[in-house]
Design an enzyme around this catalytic site. Structure first.
Site, short mmCIF file in Angstrom:
data_model
loop_
_atom_site.label_atom_id
_atom_site.label_comp_id
_atom_site.label_asym_id
_atom_site.label_seq_id
_atom_site.Cartn_x
_atom_site.Cartn_y
_atom_site.Cartn_z
CB SER A 170 -8.32 0.32 6.07
OG SER A 170 -9.39 1.78 5.91
CB SER A 197 -8.29 3.47 2.71
OG SER A 197 -6.32 3.12 3.91
CE LYS A 203 -3.89 2.12 2.58
NZ LYS A 203 -4.41 1.70 3.46
#
Length: 447
Positions: free
Chosen positions: A164, A140, A65
């Site tokens: 997330s 996210s 990420k």
């Protein structure tokens, strides 16, 4: 990691080929590190020829990420502010991936500043759900989830402050673990709410997730609790016989869409057939966690971005800016009262998993993936999608999302939560479920 018979180079090339073909539409990646990935894959194959295994993730293509530092690679945090930022050193979790032999294939798309649940990124492009490209993948860590679901990577790192990792895993038909808070270092990772921020693994199966978690485990705090990489893996086959699995009769099911609730209840019955004992138990106050933790998260995030909000508010996307501003208005008294409530919640959870049940089964997300829309309803959409995930984030406890069915062609996730430092238990429960089902093996048709 369950390492395949194919060479690392061939597996990495296959991922890079799918990225080239599919990612212009999916937008799972912000930065692809193809050349360095192939160099690492060649080194892994050379080690194989020499009879050496470089670690748990030997030659496995992994996405990271884009709020987690990878040395020499751009780390944007999904924002215009950091569009040209190059990380100087690896975050500890990334350094452990490398030490375990992983091949880092790129930086995954994310919601701007990890502050939203849609991954509709205004700077780098909105990420799309591979099951239906008119729908969001959640966030996210949406890019990490999409990379796995679409076969662009074999595993990924995400981050989870409130939901997330688990939410996008549920919406994309993948598997994701929010580990116990403190079990994986969050150094070198963009902060949202530091007491609740957690780095965690995502992959197609629980077995793969367990191998990534074992590789990135911060052994100093974990060992003090009796958690070790070898222990996480050796307990995968513990099964569920005799375990008390709580299926609450509260908002976790009453607020879920009927198709979602039915799929999760059916999954619980599969675990019952394998020897678990289902008990109707709920933790008092679970429906209130979101309302008490959300203001703390808002205040922590606004504190981190306070100068940027004052000097360059227009550089934020409208949705993120509007979600950050309420945190500036929180008083110290309100903040202290919320913290006291959350501490009581953690104590209640500890007692529940000591006395009432070994784990709890709930839907991960109350609905399937919603259609893409503008930022006007970001707060509402993110809040609804994350509704069932806050309880474990507030408890700083482990929770695992595994695929458990479909509704109208869209994936559904089952969430397995337990007490702090019981990561091996939730992984074993999820693994037992996946040994009995094939939901995690079904992939979207991207032809």
């Amino acid at each position: 990691m369950i390492v395949g018979a194919e060479s690392s180079v061939s597996r990495t090339e296959a991922c890079l080929d799918r990225i080239a073909r599919l990612d212009p539409d999916l937008r799972a990646f912000i930065t692809v590190t193809g050349e360095t990935a192939l160099d690492a894959a060649r080194a892994a194959d050379a080690a194989t020829r020499e009879g050496r295994n470089t670690g748990l993730l030997h030659g496995v293509p992994i996405a990271v990420k884009d709020c987690i530092d990878v040395a020499g690679v751009r780390c944007t945090h999904g924002s215009a502010f950091f569009a040209g930022n190059i990380s100087a050193v690896d975050a500890p979790a990334v350094a452990r991936l490398r030490a375990a032999g992983a091949v880092l294939i790129g930086k995954a798309n994310m919601h701007e500043f990890a502050y939203g649940g849609t991954t509709q990124n205004a700077v780098f492009g909105g990420c799309r759900n591979p099951w239906d490209m008119t729908r969001i993948p959640g966030g996210s860590s949406g890019g990490s989830a999409v990379a796995i679901a679409a076969g662009l990577a074999e595993g990924a790192l995400g981050s989870d402050t409130a939901s997330s990792i688990r939410m996008p895993a549920a919406l994309t038909g993948t598997t994701g673990l929010r580990p116990t808070g403190g079990s994986v270092s969050a150094d070198g990772v963009l902060p949202v709410s530091p007491p609740h921020d957690t780095v965690g693994p995502m992959a197609r199966s629980v077995g793969e997730v367990a191998h990534i978690q074992a590789a990135i485990l911060d052994e100093t705090p974990a060992a003090a609790r009796g958690v070790t990489p070898a222990g996480l893996l050796s307990r995968l086959d513990d099964g569920v016989s005799g375990l008390r699995l709580a299926v609450p009769d509260d908002f976790f099911f009453s607020e879920a869409d009927p198709g979602v609730a039915e799929a999760v209840l059916a999954a619980a019955r599969v675990l019952e057939e394998r020897g678990a004992r289902l008990v109707t138990r709920a933790i008092a106050g679970a429906a209130e966690v979101q309302a008490n933790m959300m203001p703390v998260l808002f205040a922590d995030a606004a504190s981190f971005h306070r100068e940027r909000l004052a000097t360059e508010p227009e550089t934020f996307s409208a949705g993120v800016r509007n979600r950050l501003r309420p945190g500036l208005d929180m008083t110290a008294i309100d903040y202290a009262e919320r913290l006291r409530w959350l501490e009581a919640w953690r104590t209640r959870c500890d007692a529940f998993f000591d006395d009432e049940a070994d784990a709890m089964i709930t839907p991960t997300v109350p609905i399937t993936a919603p259609v893409i829309q503008d930022d006007a309803n970001l707060t509402f959409v993110s809040s609804r999608l994350s509704r069932f995930c806050w309880a474990w984030a507030a408890a700083r406890a482990p929770a695992l999302s595994v695929p458990c069915g479909f509704a109208e062609g869209l994936p559904i996730g089952m969430q397995i939560g337990s007490g702090r430092w019981q990561d091996a238990r939730v992984l074993a429960i999820g693994h037992a479920y996946q040994q009995a089902t094939d939901w995690h093996r079904i992939t979207p048709d991207l032809a």
